[in-house]
Scaffold this motif. Sequence first.
Motif, PDB file in Angstrom:
ATOM      1  N   ASP A 307       0.822  -1.216   0.000  1.00 11.71           N
ATOM      2  CA  ASP A 307       0.000   0.000   0.000  1.00 11.71           C
ATOM      3  C   ASP A 307       0.858   1.268   0.000  1.00 11.71           C
ATOM      4  O   ASP A 307       0.402   2.334   0.403  1.00 11.71           O
ATOM      5  N   TYR A 308       2.091   1.156  -0.482  1.00 12.68           N
ATOM      6  CA  TYR A 308       3.034   2.275  -0.419  1.00 12.68           C
ATOM      7  C   TYR A 308       2.809   3.211  -1.606  1.00 12.68           C
ATOM      8  O   TYR A 308       3.352   3.018  -2.695  1.00 12.68           O
ATOM      9  N   ALA A 309       2.009   4.237  -1.379  1.00 14.00           N
ATOM     10  CA  ALA A 309       1.613   5.157  -2.455  1.00 14.00           C
ATOM     11  C   ALA A 309       2.817   5.827  -3.105  1.00 14.00           C
ATOM     12  O   ALA A 309       2.857   6.008  -4.326  1.00 14.00           O
ATOM     13  N   LEU A 332      -0.063   5.123 -11.207  1.00 16.20           N
ATOM     14  CA  LEU A 332      -0.515   6.372 -10.590  1.00 16.20           C
ATOM     15  C   LEU A 332      -1.896   6.208  -9.964  1.00 16.20           C
ATOM     16  O   LEU A 332      -2.182   6.759  -8.898  1.00 16.20           O
ATOM     17  N   MET A 333      -2.738   5.439 -10.617  1.00 18.87           N
ATOM     18  CA  MET A 333      -4.075   5.218 -10.063  1.00 18.87           C
ATOM     19  C   MET A 333      -3.997   4.401  -8.772  1.00 18.87           C
ATOM     20  O   MET A 333      -4.767   4.624  -7.834  1.00 18.87           O
ATOM     21  N   PHE A 334      -3.034   3.482  -8.705  1.00 18.35           N
ATOM     22  CA  PHE A 334      -2.814   2.756  -7.457  1.00 18.35           C
ATOM     23  C   PHE A 334      -2.329   3.708  -6.366  1.00 18.35           C
ATOM     24  O   PHE A 334      -2.754   3.621  -5.212  1.00 18.35           O
ATOM     25  N   ALA A 335      -1.431   4.610  -6.735  1.00 16.18           N
ATOM     26  CA  ALA A 335      -0.928   5.587  -5.761  1.00 16.18           C
ATOM     27  C   ALA A 335      -2.087   6.390  -5.176  1.00 16.18           C
ATOM     28  O   ALA A 335      -2.167   6.613  -3.962  1.00 16.18           O
ATOM     29  N   LEU A 336      -3.000   6.798  -6.051  1.00 15.33           N
ATOM     30  CA  LEU A 336      -4.132   7.605  -5.596  1.00 15.33           C
ATOM     31  C   LEU A 336      -5.159   6.773  -4.834  1.00 15.33           C
ATOM     32  O   LEU A 336      -5.914   7.306  -4.019  1.00 15.33           O
ATOM     33  N   ASN A 337      -5.165   5.492  -5.084  1.00 15.70           N
ATOM     34  CA  ASN A 337      -6.041   4.617  -4.307  1.00 15.70           C
ATOM     35  C   ASN A 337      -5.640   4.636  -2.829  1.00 15.70           C
ATOM     36  O   ASN A 337      -6.490   4.608  -1.938  1.00 15.70           O
ATOM     37  N   GLU A 339      -3.462   7.095  -1.520  1.00 14.82           N
ATOM     38  CA  GLU A 339      -3.330   8.494  -1.073  1.00 14.82           C
ATOM     39  C   GLU A 339      -4.244   9.363  -1.939  1.00 14.82           C
ATOM     40  O   GLU A 339      -3.783  10.099  -2.810  1.00 14.82           O
ATOM     41  N   PRO A 340      -5.547   9.269  -1.721  1.00 17.79           N
ATOM     42  CA  PRO A 340      -6.496   9.944  -2.624  1.00 17.79           C
ATOM     43  C   PRO A 340      -6.418  11.468  -2.601  1.00 17.79           C
ATOM     44  O   PRO A 340      -6.939  12.116  -3.505  1.00 17.79           O
ATOM     45  N   ASP A 341      -5.764  12.032  -1.604  1.00 16.49           N
ATOM     46  CA  ASP A 341      -5.686  13.496  -1.512  1.00 16.49           C
ATOM     47  C   ASP A 341      -4.365  14.057  -2.037  1.00 16.49           C
ATOM     48  O   ASP A 341      -4.049  15.225  -1.801  1.00 16.49           O
ATOM     49  N   ASP A 342      -3.607  13.232  -2.735  1.00 14.27           N
ATOM     50  CA  ASP A 342      -2.324  13.694  -3.278  1.00 14.27           C
ATOM     51  C   ASP A 342      -2.586  14.507  -4.549  1.00 14.27           C
ATOM     52  O   ASP A 342      -2.678  13.964  -5.651  1.00 14.27           O
ATOM     53  N   VAL A 343      -2.716  15.812  -4.366  1.00 14.72           N
ATOM     54  CA  VAL A 343      -3.074  16.706  -5.475  1.00 14.72           C
ATOM     55  C   VAL A 343      -2.026  16.660  -6.577  1.00 14.72           C
ATOM     56  O   VAL A 343      -2.353  16.672  -7.772  1.00 14.72           O
TER      57      VAL A 343
END
Length: 429
Positions: A307-309, A332-337, A339-343
């Motif tokens: 789960d390491y964004a 990138l979509m996994f990263a946002l999954n 850390e959904p607030d990573d603008v």
Amino acid sequence: MDFKEAYAKGTEALKENRLEEARSLLETALKLKPNDIYTMNKLAMVLKEQGEFTAAEELLAGCLEVKKEDLYTNYLLGNTYLEQGDVDKAIETLEKTVKMNPSDRYAVNSLALAYRMKRDYEKCIEILEKSLQSNPNDMYNKVSLATVMFEIGDAPAAVRLAKEILKKEANNVSALVLLGRISIEEGSYVTAQGHFNQVLSIDANNSEAHYYIGRICLETSTLEAAREHFSAALLYDADKVSILKNLGMIFLDKGMYSEAEEQFAMAVNLSPDDAFVLSNMGKLLVLQGRLDDGIIYLKKAIEVQSDYAFAYYNLGKAYQEKRDFPNAIYNLMFALNFEPDDVYAINVLGRMFLDVGLNDRALRTFDQVLSEFDAEDRYAMLGKSDALEAMGQAPRAKEVLMQLKKIAGADKLLVEKIEGRVTRMNKKG
């Protein structure tokens, strides 16, 4: 060898950090006298130091079955949970310990640390201040309070507390190190160096002082001296991986890539399953254009911590560099999954959608930033304008650019970029 001898020798080996020997002797002692909580506690300490947290937990749980209200066992168990990162369990256990003995300053300190790790600074400070009300001469917890005040940005309070400590204990190394750190933050390198030199006059092997002097040397461009102090910090600190991580990040931030790689490589060698190290080594290699090597490290980081964004984000960026957009977008979509607030990541994803011609998806992505996070996000506004232009909606694209120009104010580079895009669109008609 009888129990008494095995226990005494095991305890001595533990004090001298001869962990394997201590473990063998304490295991022998425990066989000779099963359920001896003192031996069990000491053996748990060895296991904890060796990173065998589950085994340490089981042993400490066994201690509590023998003596349910044993303070020291509860304290050790709480700290074991802390080192594993299980903050909630640590708090539960340490709350019980402190309740049984509110004057146990070490348990109080660990409980405060647990709340600090949870980022509940208010509770952390409350615990430490309450402890100091009961015992104003408790310099151990006063140093912790000063450190927390510094961490939350209240440097004046931290300085005041550190100076109070030094009035009582002129050679309190922790207070001197803290004053040095504060001086570094303020850019007062000469003052900071003075504090750290004082530390080294008290303890020539103090790893923190060497580490921070190394940082000062880096800032003042005395690289060889920095290397000497960093080497000393590594020599004298038992937690070499943490030092190497910090050094790697410092060199990375300064663009000193070969030096950063050297530190991360040593850290990987010592701790091959550290996701943070693996991910940053991967990022570093990507920055150097060694994309395939970087991807290997980033994938390893994700294997270690699924789960390491941050690792997913950097893996996405690596694939972007390779022009492998499906994999870039996927990661990138996994990263946002996670850390959904990573603008920043959302904006990068929007740009990737543009690169592959998914203009509508790009527009929705940039709109997400503007509607959910920051209506004046400059990167998102530029992206939205580009998406609208790509969709054949030049008038709307220019409207967005005009809004952005008002926001840009005195940012000449951004204004020039906006005007260039408007001119280009006008020429296209």
